[in-house]
Motif scaffolding. Structure first.
Motif, PDB file in Angstrom:
ATOM      1  N   HIS A  79      26.063  28.445   0.365  1.00 12.91           N
ATOM      2  CA  HIS A  79      27.347  29.027  -0.013  1.00 12.91           C
ATOM      3  C   HIS A  79      28.008  28.222  -1.142  1.00 12.91           C
ATOM      4  O   HIS A  79      28.656  28.788  -2.022  1.00 12.91           O
ATOM      5  CB  HIS A  79      28.308  29.133   1.180  1.00 12.91           C
ATOM      6  CG  HIS A  79      29.576  29.808   0.763  1.00 12.91           C
ATOM      7  ND1 HIS A  79      29.677  31.177   0.645  1.00 12.91           N
ATOM      8  CD2 HIS A  79      30.764  29.303   0.342  1.00 12.91           C
ATOM      9  CE1 HIS A  79      30.873  31.486   0.179  1.00 12.91           C
ATOM     10  NE2 HIS A  79      31.559  30.366  -0.003  1.00 12.91           N
TER      11      HIS A  79
ATOM     12  N   THR B 279      31.125  31.690   3.675  1.00  6.13           N
ATOM     13  CA  THR B 279      32.040  30.568   3.527  1.00  6.13           C
ATOM     14  C   THR B 279      32.246  29.906   4.895  1.00  6.13           C
ATOM     15  O   THR B 279      32.032  30.530   5.940  1.00  6.13           O
ATOM     16  CB  THR B 279      33.375  31.033   2.928  1.00  6.13           C
ATOM     17  OG1 THR B 279      34.110  29.906   2.469  1.00  6.13           O
ATOM     18  CG2 THR B 279      34.208  31.815   3.919  1.00  6.13           C
TER      19      THR B 279
ATOM     20  N   HIS C 159      35.907  23.993  -5.936  1.00  6.92           N
ATOM     21  CA  HIS C 159      36.237  24.875  -7.059  1.00  6.92           C
ATOM     22  C   HIS C 159      36.867  24.125  -8.233  1.00  6.92           C
ATOM     23  O   HIS C 159      36.556  24.394  -9.387  1.00  6.92           O
ATOM     24  CB  HIS C 159      37.186  25.982  -6.592  1.00  6.92           C
ATOM     25  CG  HIS C 159      36.552  26.907  -5.600  1.00  6.92           C
ATOM     26  ND1 HIS C 159      35.528  27.763  -5.940  1.00  6.92           N
ATOM     27  CD2 HIS C 159      36.769  27.101  -4.284  1.00  6.92           C
ATOM     28  CE1 HIS C 159      35.162  28.443  -4.878  1.00  6.92           C
ATOM     29  NE2 HIS C 159      35.887  28.059  -3.854  1.00  6.92           N
TER      30      HIS C 159
ATOM     31  N   GLU D 287      36.149  34.235  -6.297  1.00  6.74           N
ATOM     32  CA  GLU D 287      34.847  33.616  -6.544  1.00  6.74           C
ATOM     33  C   GLU D 287      33.647  34.375  -5.964  1.00  6.74           C
ATOM     34  O   GLU D 287      32.573  34.376  -6.552  1.00  6.74           O
ATOM     35  CB  GLU D 287      34.851  32.163  -6.052  1.00  6.74           C
ATOM     36  CG  GLU D 287      35.172  31.976  -4.576  1.00  6.74           C
ATOM     37  CD  GLU D 287      36.656  31.719  -4.313  1.00  6.74           C
ATOM     38  OE1 GLU D 287      37.497  32.175  -5.106  1.00  6.74           O
ATOM     39  OE2 GLU D 287      36.967  31.065  -3.304  1.00  6.74           O
ATOM     40  N   HIS D 288      33.819  35.036  -4.821  1.00  9.37           N
ATOM     41  CA  HIS D 288      32.654  35.709  -4.227  1.00  9.37           C
ATOM     42  C   HIS D 288      32.352  37.029  -4.940  1.00  9.37           C
ATOM     43  O   HIS D 288      31.197  37.452  -5.004  1.00  9.37           O
ATOM     44  CB  HIS D 288      32.858  35.914  -2.725  1.00  9.37           C
ATOM     45  CG  HIS D 288      33.142  34.628  -2.004  1.00  9.37           C
ATOM     46  ND1 HIS D 288      33.747  34.570  -0.775  1.00  9.37           N
ATOM     47  CD2 HIS D 288      32.909  33.335  -2.360  1.00  9.37           C
ATOM     48  CE1 HIS D 288      33.873  33.302  -0.407  1.00  9.37           C
ATOM     49  NE2 HIS D 288      33.386  32.539  -1.357  1.00  9.37           N
TER      50      HIS D 288
ATOM     51  N   ASP E 104      29.387  29.688  -4.660  1.00  6.01           N
ATOM     52  CA  ASP E 104      30.692  29.405  -5.271  1.00  6.01           C
ATOM     53  C   ASP E 104      30.527  28.905  -6.710  1.00  6.01           C
ATOM     54  O   ASP E 104      31.285  29.295  -7.607  1.00  6.01           O
ATOM     55  CB  ASP E 104      31.446  28.333  -4.468  1.00  6.01           C
ATOM     56  CG  ASP E 104      32.137  28.914  -3.239  1.00  6.01           C
ATOM     57  OD1 ASP E 104      32.343  30.135  -3.167  1.00  6.01           O
ATOM     58  OD2 ASP E 104      32.486  28.106  -2.339  1.00  6.01           O
TER      59      ASP E 104
HETATM   60 ZN   LIG Z   1      33.209  30.426  -1.261  1.00 10.16          ZN
END
Ligand SMILES: [Zn+2]
Length: 311
Positions: A242, A196, A269, A80-81, A246
């Motif tokens: 953050h 994160t 997520h 994801e990053h 995401d």
């Molecule tokens: Zn993250």
């Protein structure tokens, strides 16, 4: 209305190294230019003769607290990053090669990936980028409304994400909210640096299972009862920033530009994947150059006050 934009890729390949947060592996990751229409894909160079895994919502597999994709028996986790960095910079076509099951964790944000990608240079390609415009409101709501994520039409073109984070009075993470119209400029300056965060107990549990052996409190934000342990927040609202980072990475799994207003409350997520899947099923992809003449058919009204960018 906003003109369609052309697809973009890197000018040249770039590479960086680091440590995988989960697997403890030394990871080298490289980013390569790709032809228009190819999208983002990840290739594991530590496995013999495996094809790339397309970073598309169809390939997402369920993992706790991270985004993982799998295709042809090959899995890549914690993407994801990297995805946020690519989407935030509007790099649409890129082959990501890595010699481990996950990219380097870096400092838990997208900053190092952004720097590396900018070093590669970004070039426009001939083809235009496809688009999905949210015209039918969508919502993912869990029991007792403890988590909610909605997507609604927006009165002008663009992607706006509003996130509200509230883990209750006993949490060391104070309630915070943030709203962002996502552009390369706002991404780089307002969210790319946000790291994160994880609770101390969770780190202890993961380490007891063999994960994250090389992760220290200097590498990401580990929250104890009094706040981050051995580390300082980059902004007071770093956690909610953050969460938006995401979202940007996860929403990019739709594989085209996405216009609409997303509002999230305590989501993760899995909820991001669910709403993207639903939007993809219920909305048509507007293929350029068709959308040069596309007009939204929902009522136009100004953005509410809360949408003003916060700094
Ligand atoms: Zn993250």
């Amino acid at each position: 209305m906003r003109a369609p934009r052309r697809q973009r890729t890197l000018e040249r390949a770039v590479e960086m190294s680091g440590i995988g947060f989960f697997t403890n592996a030394d990871v080298t990751i490289s980013f390569h230019p790709q032809a228009e229409g190819m999208g983002i894909s990840f290739q594991r160079t530590d496995l013999k003769s495996t094809g790339p895994v397309q970073a598309r919502i169809e390939n997402v597999i369920r993992k706790e607290r991270r985004t993982a994709i799998s295709q042809g028996g090959v899995t890549v986790e914690l993407i994801e990053h990297v995805m946020a960095a690519l989407a935030g910079l509007q790099i649409d076509n890129c082959l990501v090669r890595l010699n481990a099951p996950e990219p380097p964790g870096c400092d838990g944000s997208s900053l190092d990936f952004v720097q590396c990608l900018l070093d590669g240079g970004i070039v426009e390609q001939n083809a235009y980028r496809d688009l999905i415009v949210v015209t039918q409101p969508q919502a993912i709501v869990t029991e007792n409304d403890s988590v909610a994520l909605s997507a609604s039409p927006i009165s002008r073109h663009g992607l706006v994400i509003t996130y509200e984070l509230d883990y209750g009075p006993r949490s060391p993470i104070k309630p915070q909210s943030f709203s962002l119209e996502v552009t390369p400029e706002t991404f780089i300056t307002l969210v790319a640096f946000a790291r994160t965060f994880v609770a101390e107990e969770e780190v202890k549990y993961l380490q007891s299972q063999g994960y994250g052996q090389r992760v220290t409190e200097k590498d990401l934000l580990i929250f104890g009862p009094d706040g981050p342990i051995g580390n300082a927040l980059r902004t007071r609202d770093e956690c909610v920033r953050h969460k938006i980072l995401d979202c940007i990475g996860d929403f990019a799994l739709i594989g085209c530009d996405l216009h609409g207003h997303f509002r999230a409350f305590r989501t993760g997520h899995h909820h991001n994947h669910q709403i993207i899947e639903r939007i993809k099923q219920t909305h048509e992809i507007i293929r350029a150059p068709e959308y040069v003449c596309f007009q939204p058919h929902f009522p136009l009204k100004d953005l509410p006050q809360e949408m003003a960018l916060q700094s």
